[in-house]
Design an enzyme around this catalytic site. Structure first.
Site, PDB file in Angstrom:
ATOM      1  N   GLY A  46      49.183  40.030  40.861  1.00 18.81           N
ATOM      2  CA  GLY A  46      48.841  38.687  41.288  1.00 18.81           C
ATOM      3  C   GLY A  46      49.559  37.675  40.415  1.00 18.81           C
ATOM      4  O   GLY A  46      49.949  37.983  39.285  1.00 18.81           O
ATOM      5  N   GLN A  51      50.772  29.526  36.808  1.00 19.95           N
ATOM      6  CA  GLN A  51      51.507  30.431  35.916  1.00 19.95           C
ATOM      7  C   GLN A  51      53.018  30.209  36.021  1.00 19.95           C
ATOM      8  O   GLN A  51      53.778  30.730  35.202  1.00 19.95           O
ATOM      9  CB  GLN A  51      51.191  31.899  36.248  1.00 19.95           C
ATOM     10  CG  GLN A  51      49.800  32.318  35.806  1.00 19.95           C
ATOM     11  CD  GLN A  51      49.562  33.786  36.116  1.00 19.95           C
ATOM     12  OE1 GLN A  51      49.222  34.132  37.229  1.00 19.95           O
ATOM     13  NE2 GLN A  51      49.759  34.648  35.130  1.00 19.95           N
ATOM     14  N   CYS A  94      47.904  40.645  32.634  1.00 18.78           N
ATOM     15  CA  CYS A  94      48.220  39.329  33.183  1.00 18.78           C
ATOM     16  C   CYS A  94      49.679  39.032  32.858  1.00 18.78           C
ATOM     17  O   CYS A  94      50.114  39.268  31.720  1.00 18.78           O
ATOM     18  CB  CYS A  94      47.314  38.283  32.536  1.00 18.78           C
ATOM     19  SG  CYS A  94      47.628  36.596  33.092  1.00 18.78           S
ATOM     20  N   LEU A  95      50.424  38.531  33.826  1.00 23.91           N
ATOM     21  CA  LEU A  95      51.851  38.262  33.588  1.00 23.91           C
ATOM     22  C   LEU A  95      52.065  37.196  32.512  1.00 23.91           C
ATOM     23  O   LEU A  95      53.147  37.107  31.935  1.00 23.91           O
ATOM     24  CB  LEU A  95      52.547  37.857  34.892  1.00 23.91           C
ATOM     25  CG  LEU A  95      52.716  38.985  35.933  1.00 23.91           C
ATOM     26  CD1 LEU A  95      53.281  38.429  37.235  1.00 23.91           C
ATOM     27  CD2 LEU A  95      53.599  40.097  35.399  1.00 23.91           C
ATOM     28  N   HIS A 136      40.425  37.201  39.182  1.00 23.05           N
ATOM     29  CA  HIS A 136      41.333  36.876  38.075  1.00 23.05           C
ATOM     30  C   HIS A 136      42.216  35.675  38.454  1.00 23.05           C
ATOM     31  O   HIS A 136      42.391  34.747  37.661  1.00 23.05           O
ATOM     32  CB  HIS A 136      42.185  38.120  37.767  1.00 23.05           C
ATOM     33  CG  HIS A 136      43.220  37.956  36.699  1.00 23.05           C
ATOM     34  ND1 HIS A 136      43.194  38.670  35.513  1.00 23.05           N
ATOM     35  CD2 HIS A 136      44.326  37.157  36.621  1.00 23.05           C
ATOM     36  CE1 HIS A 136      44.239  38.314  34.763  1.00 23.05           C
ATOM     37  NE2 HIS A 136      44.946  37.397  35.422  1.00 23.05           N
ATOM     38  N   GLU A 137      42.739  35.695  39.685  1.00 25.96           N
ATOM     39  CA  GLU A 137      43.647  34.615  40.112  1.00 25.96           C
ATOM     40  C   GLU A 137      42.912  33.292  40.330  1.00 25.96           C
ATOM     41  O   GLU A 137      43.422  32.225  39.980  1.00 25.96           O
ATOM     42  CB  GLU A 137      44.412  35.023  41.382  1.00 25.96           C
ATOM     43  CG  GLU A 137      45.313  36.245  41.223  1.00 25.96           C
ATOM     44  CD  GLU A 137      46.211  36.202  40.009  1.00 25.96           C
ATOM     45  OE1 GLU A 137      46.694  35.117  39.650  1.00 25.96           O
ATOM     46  OE2 GLU A 137      46.411  37.265  39.395  1.00 25.96           O
ATOM     47  N   HIS A 140      42.462  31.576  37.195  1.00 25.84           N
ATOM     48  CA  HIS A 140      43.676  30.840  36.783  1.00 25.84           C
ATOM     49  C   HIS A 140      43.671  29.419  37.360  1.00 25.84           C
ATOM     50  O   HIS A 140      44.031  28.462  36.686  1.00 25.84           O
ATOM     51  CB  HIS A 140      44.938  31.542  37.283  1.00 25.84           C
ATOM     52  CG  HIS A 140      45.477  32.592  36.354  1.00 25.84           C
ATOM     53  ND1 HIS A 140      45.859  32.312  35.062  1.00 25.84           N
ATOM     54  CD2 HIS A 140      45.722  33.913  36.529  1.00 25.84           C
ATOM     55  CE1 HIS A 140      46.307  33.421  34.486  1.00 25.84           C
ATOM     56  NE2 HIS A 140      46.235  34.415  35.356  1.00 25.84           N
TER      57      HIS A 140
HETATM   58 ZN    ZN Z   1      46.712  36.398  35.103  1.00 21.51          ZN
END
Ligand code: ZN
Length: 171
Positions: A46, A51, A94-95, A136-137, A140
């Site tokens: 994701g 991000q 997480c990226l 999770h997204e 964000h």
């Molecule tokens: Zn993340």
């Protein structure tokens, strides 16, 4: 198509609250496609818009490996309608935190309302890993990061790793 640089922990934009996309014009659609491609190439499950530095409520999600839908897609203006099921602990990455994986508690089921690229509303019911990625997204989009969900003990253990990530390293 252009790849977008992914922001890492320490960048302010990751703490900002995002706003709904009101106008799905060509520019917005192009951004969403770039977001999707950036996630695919980064091999993430994701990727939220902030991000990559844009504070709009949208994220890309790779559902292909869960057999839910055929290909990675973008979720626009998501809203949680229902959340429940068991509380499950599982490892998350997480990226924006290269190399960091932590056990996080999440609800096993979530139903969201979203719009498609034509602006049409739909409901999406998810469970298991898909439900985890969605939570999770959406976090964000509210400026919340997965490390915020850690226990104080877990946080202490990763303090140095966080400093290294802030410095641009992979941990
Ligand atoms: Zn993340």
């Amino acid at each position: 198509m252009s790849l977008l640089p992914i922001k890492v922990y320490g960048e302010e934009v990751l703490r900002e609250k995002s706003v709904n996309i009101e106008n799905l014009d060509g520019e917005a659609v192009e951004f969403l496609e770039n977001l999707r491609q950036t996630m695919v190439l980064a091999k993430g499950l994701g990727l939220a818009a902030n991000q990559v530095g844009k504070t709009v409520r949208a994220f890309a999600i790779d559902l292909s490996q869960f057999d839910v839908l055929a290909e990675p897609k973008v979720i626009i203006n998501p809203e949680i309608m229902e959340i429940g099921g068991d509380i499950v602990t599982a490892e998350e990455g997480c990226l924006s935190f290269p190399g960091l994986y932590q056990n996080i508690e999440r609800s096993d089921k979530v139903t969201i309302k979203s719009i498609n690229l034509d602006g049409k509303e739909y409901l999406f019911e998810a469970s298991g890993l898909v439900a985890r990625v969605i939570q999770h997204e959406i976090d964000h989009l509210d400026g919340v990061l997965f490390i915020d969900k850690l226990t104080p003990a877990q946080r202490t253990l990763i303090k140095r790793k966080l400093t290294r990530i802030k410095a641009g390293e992979r941990v």
